[in-house]
Design a protein around this motif. Structure first.
Motif, mmCIF file in Angstrom:
data_model
loop_
_atom_site.group_PDB
_atom_site.id
_atom_site.type_symbol
_atom_site.label_atom_id
_atom_site.label_comp_id
_atom_site.label_asym_id
_atom_site.label_seq_id
_atom_site.Cartn_x
_atom_site.Cartn_y
_atom_site.Cartn_z
ATOM 1 N N ASP A 143 0.802 -1.213 0.000
ATOM 2 C CA ASP A 143 0.000 0.000 0.000
ATOM 3 C C ASP A 143 0.842 1.273 0.000
ATOM 4 N N ARG A 144 2.000 1.253 0.658
ATOM 5 C CA ARG A 144 2.742 2.485 0.898
ATOM 6 C C ARG A 144 4.135 2.495 0.272
ATOM 7 N N VAL A 145 4.480 1.430 -0.421
ATOM 8 C CA VAL A 145 5.817 1.346 -1.029
ATOM 9 C C VAL A 145 5.820 2.053 -2.381
ATOM 10 N N CYS A 146 6.820 2.915 -2.591
ATOM 11 C CA CYS A 146 7.004 3.605 -3.867
ATOM 12 C C CYS A 146 8.306 3.158 -4.510
ATOM 13 N N ILE A 170 5.322 -1.113 -16.520
ATOM 14 C CA ILE A 170 4.184 -0.230 -16.246
ATOM 15 C C ILE A 170 2.881 -0.885 -16.708
ATOM 16 N N LYS A 171 2.907 -1.508 -17.875
ATOM 17 C CA LYS A 171 1.702 -2.194 -18.361
ATOM 18 C C LYS A 171 1.296 -3.329 -17.427
ATOM 19 N N GLU A 172 2.272 -4.098 -16.979
ATOM 20 C CA GLU A 172 1.963 -5.215 -16.089
ATOM 21 C C GLU A 172 1.431 -4.714 -14.751
ATOM 22 N N THR A 173 2.027 -3.632 -14.244
ATOM 23 C CA THR A 173 1.557 -3.053 -12.977
ATOM 24 C C THR A 173 0.127 -2.544 -13.116
ATOM 25 N N ALA A 174 -0.164 -1.907 -14.251
ATOM 26 C CA ALA A 174 -1.524 -1.420 -14.502
ATOM 27 C C ALA A 174 -2.524 -2.571 -14.499
ATOM 28 N N GLU A 175 -2.162 -3.659 -15.116
ATOM 29 C CA GLU A 175 -3.050 -4.816 -15.204
ATOM 30 C C GLU A 175 -3.265 -5.449 -13.828
ATOM 31 N N LEU A 176 -2.186 -5.557 -13.041
ATOM 32 C CA LEU A 176 -2.295 -6.187 -11.723
ATOM 33 C C LEU A 176 -3.125 -5.356 -10.749
ATOM 34 N N THR A 177 -3.210 -4.049 -10.998
ATOM 35 C CA THR A 177 -3.980 -3.176 -10.091
ATOM 36 C C THR A 177 -5.196 -2.568 -10.789
ATOM 37 N N LYS A 178 -5.688 -3.232 -11.822
ATOM 38 C CA LYS A 178 -6.793 -2.693 -12.623
ATOM 39 C C LYS A 178 -8.082 -2.544 -11.824
ATOM 40 N N ASP A 179 -8.245 -3.331 -10.759
ATOM 41 C CA ASP A 179 -9.457 -3.224 -9.955
ATOM 42 C C ASP A 179 -9.464 -1.966 -9.092
ATOM 43 N N ASN A 180 -8.327 -1.269 -9.066
ATOM 44 C CA ASN A 180 -8.231 -0.024 -8.292
ATOM 45 C C ASN A 180 -7.656 1.080 -9.173
ATOM 46 N N GLN A 181 -8.216 1.230 -10.383
ATOM 47 C CA GLN A 181 -7.843 2.286 -11.336
ATOM 48 C C GLN A 181 -6.362 2.239 -11.704
ATOM 49 N N SER A 182 -5.776 1.021 -11.725
ATOM 50 C CA SER A 182 -4.356 0.847 -12.086
ATOM 51 C C SER A 182 -3.447 1.708 -11.206
ATOM 52 N N ILE A 183 -3.817 1.814 -9.930
ATOM 53 C CA ILE A 183 -3.162 2.729 -9.010
ATOM 54 C C ILE A 183 -1.700 2.389 -8.757
ATOM 55 N N CYS A 185 0.630 2.084 -10.743
ATOM 56 C CA CYS A 185 1.497 2.914 -11.591
ATOM 57 C C CYS A 185 1.717 4.300 -10.985
ATOM 58 N N ALA A 186 0.810 4.749 -10.117
ATOM 59 C CA ALA A 186 0.974 6.049 -9.463
ATOM 60 C C ALA A 186 2.084 6.010 -8.422
ATOM 61 N N LYS A 187 2.557 4.810 -8.081
ATOM 62 C CA LYS A 187 3.633 4.670 -7.101
ATOM 63 C C LYS A 187 4.972 4.363 -7.765
ATOM 64 N N PHE A 188 5.053 4.600 -9.080
ATOM 65 C CA PHE A 188 6.291 4.292 -9.805
ATOM 66 C C PHE A 188 6.737 5.478 -10.655
ATOM 67 N N VAL A 189 8.049 5.755 -10.635
ATOM 68 C CA VAL A 189 8.632 6.852 -11.401
ATOM 69 C C VAL A 189 9.869 6.364 -12.146
ATOM 70 N N ILE A 401 9.081 10.570 -15.045
ATOM 71 C CA ILE A 401 7.890 10.159 -15.782
ATOM 72 C C ILE A 401 7.038 9.283 -14.875
ATOM 73 N N ARG A 402 5.818 9.737 -14.587
ATOM 74 C CA ARG A 402 4.850 8.942 -13.829
ATOM 75 C C ARG A 402 3.559 8.923 -14.629
ATOM 76 N N VAL A 403 3.412 7.899 -15.451
ATOM 77 C CA VAL A 403 2.235 7.769 -16.309
ATOM 78 C C VAL A 403 1.431 6.552 -15.876
ATOM 79 N N ILE A 404 0.121 6.655 -16.035
ATOM 80 C CA ILE A 404 -0.785 5.622 -15.534
ATOM 81 C C ILE A 404 -1.717 5.187 -16.662
#
Length: 453
Positions: A143-146, A170-183, A185-189, A401-404
């Motif tokens: 939840d809190r790791v960036c 980034i694509k894989e992270t988006a897919e794994l968190t798709k149930d929460n708006q691909s969130i 990716c918001a923790k990755f730069v 770059i932090r794109v979601i």
């Protein structure tokens, strides 16, 4: 550090009327002595050291906040880039370590912990590769790791093999968190020219040039600057710059005072003041609205780059006079989802991805909190990363770059992230492919000015 009575009165006004706050106090902690051949021992050492040093960070910051009457919005931790202590760990163990970091963050009560990171701008070690492979699962199960990855620098060029991989991550992270708006990716730069003392998330890490532990501060203050400018509607641009400069001075003085008090009570050295103007979704707390107050009808229109350059330079000049230890990124953040003016500019059509990219030539952070359609390909994401890294590399500045890519969303729709992360319109990308270039791999050579020694 002497504070005049008039400064105290001004600070009270800035807090009560103009949304002044301290965006973050961030404790940097070195984990170098946590490396061990036994991975269970590594996890134990990491957890113990973080909770020992930062166990009182939240309570002390909250006490100082009450005493001085200035809100401290976030309490955060940054750590040694985790790839540097992974050794021969497996991907599964690297994910376990991320979960240990999450547990430590929750134990200390901080909002985020940054430093699940690797620096691969010139090459990649086995432990770097392990960390990159672990990022999607790590971000999906915490939840809190960036997390952050350095893929370029002015001295090294751009590691395009790593850029290609990040598009896929980034694509894989988006897919794994798709149930929460691909969130996730918001923790990755992704970074070019990252700094070692950045107190802001998601890109903070405790660099190799830092000490055992340190306390750094990131200020906020767009609302204060905006209100100051509203008092001078007919000022010329030189006078506008002077107003911003003087306001930044006052904001920085308040931030440094609180930062030094917190550091002293935690018995760690004071690190740096990051001067960056950091917007929120609160009314009138917007960098875009500052640019519009300077004279733009809508952010993104012609003249935006000049206005942003003026503002950024004035913030640095004023802040540098107020602190002996300015560091971090120090300039202006333009995160789309966290700035109501930026959101409005996209909705009105004045602000596009291309214009945002151009704005990063003169601001501090890069493309931040950009929501894209979930249909964006890994190669498109890699191309966006490469473009932004090139801006940083050539201009000898930090870009990030932090794109979601939000799974299930299309251009023009709105995605709600909630809390500090806000909301964002899905912004369009080019329909043309950069796949061939990305698949070439290799390294874009460093520009000639890197040979200054």
């Amino acid at each position: 550090m002497a504070i005049a009575h008039s400064e105290i009165q001004e600070t009270i006004r800035m807090v009560e009327i103009e949304s002044l706050d301290i965006r973050t106090v961030t404790m940097g902690i070195s984990l170098r002595n946590c490396a061990d051949s036994n991975f269970e021992t590594v996890k134990e050492k990491v957890y113990q050291k973080i909770t020992d040093y930062a166990g009182n960070l939240k309570s002390v910051a909250e006490q100082v906040e009450k005493e001085y009457g200035i809100p401290i919005i976030n309490k955060r931790i940054s750590i040694t880039p985790i790839a540097e202590i992974l050794g021969d760990a497996t991907v599964e163990q690297a994910v376990e370590l991320a979960q240990t970091l999450d547990q430590a963050a929750k134990k200390t009560g901080v909002d985020f912990i940054g430093g699940y990171s690797a620096l691969v701008h010139k090459g990649m070690t086995n432990s770097d590769q392990t960390l990159l492979n672990a990022i999607p699962q790590a971000l999906a199960t915490t939840d809190r790791v960036c997390s952050s990855v350095s893929i370029g620098s002015t001295r090294a060029g751009i590691n395009m093999d790593a850029v290609k991989q990040l598009g896929e991550i980034i694509k894989e992270t988006a897919e794994l968190t798709k149930d929460n708006q691909s969130i996730g990716c918001a923790k990755f730069v992704a970074f070019c020219n990252p700094v070692e003392d950045n107190p802001f998330m998601a890109g903070a890490f405790h660099g190799s040039g830092e000490g055992e532990a340190v306390l750094s501060v990131g200020v906020s203050g767009p609302g204060v600057v905006l209100n100051a400018l509203k008092r001078f509607p007919d000022a010329d641009l030189g006078e506008v710059a002077d107003v911003i400069k003087k306001t930044a001075f006052k904001i920085t003085r308040a931030g440094e005072l609180l930062g030094r008090v917190v550091a002293d009570r935690l018995n760690v050295p004071f690190g740096i003041m990051d001067l960056s103007l950091a917007p929120t979704n609160a009314m009138n707390d917007s960098v875009a609205e500052i640019l519009e107050e300077i004279g733009l009808e809508s952010v993104g229109t012609h003249g935006t780059i000049a206005a942003l350059a003026l503002m950024n330079d004035a913030v640095k000049k004023g802040g540098a006079m107020a602190s002996s230890y300015v560091g971090g990124l120090s300039g202006a953040f333009i995160p789309v989802s966290e700035d109501n003016g930026m959101i409005r500019g996209i909705e009105e059509g004045s602000l596009t991805l291309d214009k945002l990219e151009t704005m990063t030539c003169v601001c501090s952070v890069g493309l931040d909190m950009i929501a894209l359609s979930g249909e964006a390909t890994p190669e498109t994401l890699a191309g966006i990363i490469a473009d932004e890294a090139a801006i940083g590399m050539i201009n000898k500045k930090t870009t990030a770059i932090r794109v979601i890519p939000v799974v299930g969303k299309k251009e023009g729709e709105i995605v709600e992230f909630g809390g500090l992360l806000g909301r964002a319109p899905i912004i369009g990308v080019k329909p043309f492919s950069s796949e061939k270039m990305i698949k070439r791999g290799g390294r874009i050579p460093a520009p000639l000015q890197s040979l200054i020694n």
